[in-house]
Scaffold this active site. Structure first.
Site, mmCIF file in Angstrom:
data_model
loop_
_atom_site.group_PDB
_atom_site.id
_atom_site.type_symbol
_atom_site.label_atom_id
_atom_site.label_comp_id
_atom_site.label_asym_id
_atom_site.label_seq_id
_atom_site.Cartn_x
_atom_site.Cartn_y
_atom_site.Cartn_z
ATOM 1 N N GLY A 1 0.813 -1.463 0.031
ATOM 2 C CA GLY A 1 -0.224 -0.154 0.088
ATOM 3 C C GLY A 1 0.935 1.275 0.025
ATOM 4 N N ASN B 1 1.530 3.098 -2.652
ATOM 5 C CA ASN B 1 0.633 3.979 -3.599
ATOM 6 C C ASN B 1 -0.392 4.535 -2.964
ATOM 7 O OD1 ASN B 1 1.770 4.142 -6.476
ATOM 8 N ND2 ASN B 1 2.018 2.021 -5.917
ATOM 9 N N ASN C 1 -5.447 2.207 -13.067
ATOM 10 C CA ASN C 1 -4.568 1.621 -12.426
ATOM 11 C C ASN C 1 -3.173 2.110 -12.608
ATOM 12 O OD1 ASN C 1 -3.455 -1.028 -11.648
ATOM 13 N ND2 ASN C 1 -2.993 -1.426 -13.644
ATOM 14 N N HIS D 1 0.644 0.735 -13.413
ATOM 15 C CA HIS D 1 1.473 -0.398 -13.545
ATOM 16 C C HIS D 1 2.833 -0.271 -13.777
ATOM 17 C CE1 HIS D 1 1.926 -4.274 -15.916
ATOM 18 N NE2 HIS D 1 2.708 -3.767 -16.566
ATOM 19 N N ASP E 1 -11.433 -3.971 -20.708
ATOM 20 C CA ASP E 1 -11.448 -5.474 -20.404
ATOM 21 C C ASP E 1 -10.305 -6.155 -20.819
ATOM 22 O OD1 ASP E 1 -14.464 -5.473 -19.646
ATOM 23 O OD2 ASP E 1 -14.821 -5.413 -21.791
ATOM 24 N N ASP F 1 -4.070 -4.482 -18.860
ATOM 25 C CA ASP F 1 -3.165 -3.278 -19.419
ATOM 26 C C ASP F 1 -3.088 -2.826 -20.619
ATOM 27 O OD1 ASP F 1 -1.984 -3.771 -16.513
ATOM 28 O OD2 ASP F 1 -0.896 -5.671 -17.198
ATOM 29 N N GLU G 1 6.041 5.930 -9.400
ATOM 30 C CA GLU G 1 4.698 5.876 -9.126
ATOM 31 C C GLU G 1 4.108 6.756 -8.164
ATOM 32 O OE1 GLU G 1 3.415 1.729 -8.519
ATOM 33 O OE2 GLU G 1 5.328 0.984 -9.425
HETATM 34 N N1 NHR Z 1 -8.757 -5.839 -14.896
HETATM 35 C C1 NHR Z 1 -8.854 -5.348 -16.079
HETATM 36 N N2 NHR Z 1 -10.175 -5.766 -16.652
HETATM 37 N N3 NHR Z 1 -7.983 -4.691 -16.861
HETATM 38 C C2 NHR Z 1 -6.921 -4.177 -16.243
HETATM 39 O O1 NHR Z 1 -5.951 -3.657 -17.190
HETATM 40 C C3 NHR Z 1 -6.425 -4.669 -15.145
HETATM 41 C C4 NHR Z 1 -7.245 -5.342 -14.261
HETATM 42 C C5 NHR Z 1 -7.178 -5.715 -13.071
HETATM 43 C C6 NHR Z 1 -6.078 -5.366 -12.566
HETATM 44 C C7 NHR Z 1 -3.540 -4.386 -12.782
HETATM 45 C C8 NHR Z 1 -2.533 -5.416 -13.238
HETATM 46 C C9 NHR Z 1 -1.204 -4.815 -13.423
HETATM 47 O O2 NHR Z 1 -1.077 -3.517 -13.195
HETATM 48 C C10 NHR Z 1 -4.810 -4.588 -13.191
HETATM 49 C C11 NHR Z 1 -5.121 -4.251 -14.536
HETATM 50 C C12 NHR Z 1 -3.514 -8.730 -11.874
HETATM 51 C C13 NHR Z 1 -3.180 -9.501 -12.946
HETATM 52 C C14 NHR Z 1 -3.405 -11.006 -12.703
HETATM 53 O O3 NHR Z 1 -3.164 -11.698 -13.559
HETATM 54 C C15 NHR Z 1 -2.638 -8.899 -14.241
HETATM 55 C C16 NHR Z 1 -2.568 -7.574 -14.352
HETATM 56 C C17 NHR Z 1 -2.639 -6.902 -13.237
HETATM 57 C C18 NHR Z 1 -3.192 -7.247 -11.936
HETATM 58 N N4 NHR Z 1 -3.960 -11.542 -11.833
HETATM 59 C C19 NHR Z 1 -4.549 -13.021 -11.208
HETATM 60 C C20 NHR Z 1 -5.773 -13.025 -11.513
HETATM 61 O O4 NHR Z 1 -6.105 -14.325 -11.476
HETATM 62 C C21 NHR Z 1 -3.908 -13.213 -9.818
HETATM 63 C C22 NHR Z 1 -2.475 -13.080 -9.608
HETATM 64 C C23 NHR Z 1 -2.232 -13.171 -8.021
HETATM 65 O O5 NHR Z 1 -3.145 -13.280 -7.233
HETATM 66 O O6 NHR Z 1 -1.325 -12.910 -7.734
HETATM 67 O O7 NHR Z 1 -6.545 -12.216 -11.175
HETATM 68 O O8 NHR Z 1 -0.284 -5.546 -13.256
HETATM 69 C C1 GAR Z 2 3.554 -1.413 -7.341
HETATM 70 O O1 GAR Z 2 4.544 -1.395 -8.178
HETATM 71 C C2 GAR Z 2 2.389 -1.381 -8.491
HETATM 72 O O2 GAR Z 2 2.535 -0.758 -9.949
HETATM 73 C C3 GAR Z 2 2.387 -2.749 -8.727
HETATM 74 O O3 GAR Z 2 2.511 -3.356 -7.511
HETATM 75 C C4 GAR Z 2 3.163 -2.830 -6.636
HETATM 76 C C5 GAR Z 2 2.374 -2.367 -5.404
HETATM 77 O O4 GAR Z 2 2.973 -1.509 -4.559
HETATM 78 N N1 GAR Z 2 1.299 -3.282 -9.409
HETATM 79 C C6 GAR Z 2 1.029 -4.613 -10.009
HETATM 80 O O5 GAR Z 2 1.621 -5.058 -10.478
HETATM 81 C C7 GAR Z 2 -0.449 -4.769 -10.559
HETATM 82 N N2 GAR Z 2 -0.443 -6.193 -10.809
HETATM 83 P P1 GAR Z 2 2.116 -0.944 -3.329
HETATM 84 O O6 GAR Z 2 1.363 -2.046 -2.729
HETATM 85 O O7 GAR Z 2 3.211 -0.443 -2.194
HETATM 86 O O8 GAR Z 2 1.657 0.272 -3.728
#
Ligand code: NHR
Ligand code: GAR
Length: 218
Positions: free
Chosen positions: A15, A17, A110, A112, A145, A148, A177
């Site tokens: 947390g 961010n 979001n 990233h 949908d 990223d 970030e």
């Molecule tokens: N949801 C949508 N529809 N579109 C995006 O662009 C999203 C999203 C939800 C989260 C953040 C993203 C990142 O910044 C984000 C973007 C989780 C996963 C994932 O595969 C991918 C990308 C991001 C966040 N999660 C797995 C799942 O099954 C679980 C992985 C785990 O629990 O460790 O949801 O990177």
């Molecule tokens: C951050 O680097 C964020 O960009 C990344 O996780 C970290 C969270 O840090 N997000 C993802 O990778 C989403 N899939 P924080 O909990 O200290 O904010």
């Protein structure tokens, strides 16, 4: 002070961010009010950060729901009850289903930890290192949908050095970030952010260029 934008922050972990957003609000650099901090993990340290600032917190464990849609509906119900206008994903590790995206269309952001569209998905600091790129960074984008792939609001660049470890690079990116996420949310709160096709247009950007275009220091 301008109207405070009601936001909900979704987290899964440390947390930092979330902390940057809290700090920006307290420093009056961000006209927003955090109505709820929601975590899918009960042990997320971000929950303690929220409680320290007397913010309302909720834990919804995805494992206790029968489907992704059922989980997302429960999250959306909480956000609606809290009258959230912008959903802020801050290290939230669950993909959102179309049900969620429809409920908050163009109102989910979001951050990233890579320069999208390079390195979508997970563990992207390692992917950037393994690929040998000279620069990486972070991206604030609207969520749609496609994972990223939503319209990009703001990016910051950092150098990648040959002896960087995954954690050293992640820390360098994280520092940026914390700068760009509160700024992007503030631009949205000021209603300066407009989605045009797959691009995001920001009003008055030329006036604000130094705030928005962050140059890497090498
Ligand atoms: N949801 C949508 N529809 N579109 C995006 O662009 C999203 C999203 C939800 C989260 C953040 C993203 C990142 O910044 C984000 C973007 C989780 C996963 C994932 O595969 C991918 C990308 C991001 C966040 N999660 C797995 C799942 O099954 C679980 C992985 C785990 O629990 O460790 O949801 O990177
Ligand atoms: C951050 O680097 C964020 O960009 C990344 O996780 C970290 C969270 O840090 N997000 C993802 O990778 C989403 N899939 P924080 O909990 O200290 O904010």
């Amino acid at each position: 002070m301008a109207r405070q934008l009601p936001i909900g922050v979704l987290i899964s972990g440390n947390g930092t961010n979330l902390q940057a957003i809290i700090d920006a609000i307290e420093a009056r650099a961000l006209d927003a009010k955090i109505e709820v901090v929601l975590s899918n993990k009960a042990d997320a340290y971000g929950l303690a950060r929220a409680q320290k600032h007397n913010l309302y917190t909720a834990v919804l464990d995805h494992k206790s729901f029968s489907s992704r849609e059922a989980y997302d509906q429960a999250v959306v119900d909480i956000l609606r009850r809290c009258k959230v206008e912008l959903v802020v994903l801050a290290g939230f590790m669950r993909l959102l289903s179309p049900l969620f995206i429809k409920a908050y269309s163009n109102r989910i952001m979001n951050i990233h930890p890579a320069l999208l569209p390079a390195f979508p998905g997970l563990r992207v600091q390692k992917k950037a290192l393994d690929h040998g790129v000279r620069f990486s960074g972070c991206t604030v984008h609207f969520v749609n949908d496609e994972c990223d792939e939503g319209p990009i609001i703001m990016q910051a660049v950092v150098p990648v050095f040959p002896d960087d470890s995954e954690s050293v690079l992640a820390a360098r990116i994280l520092k940026q970030e914390h700068k760009i996420y509160p700024r992007a949310i503030q631009l949205y709160a000021e209603r300066k952010v407009h989605i045009v096709g797959r691009r995001v247009m920001v009003d008055d950007l030329s006036k604000d260029e130094k705030q928005v275009l962050i140059q890497p220091q090498i």
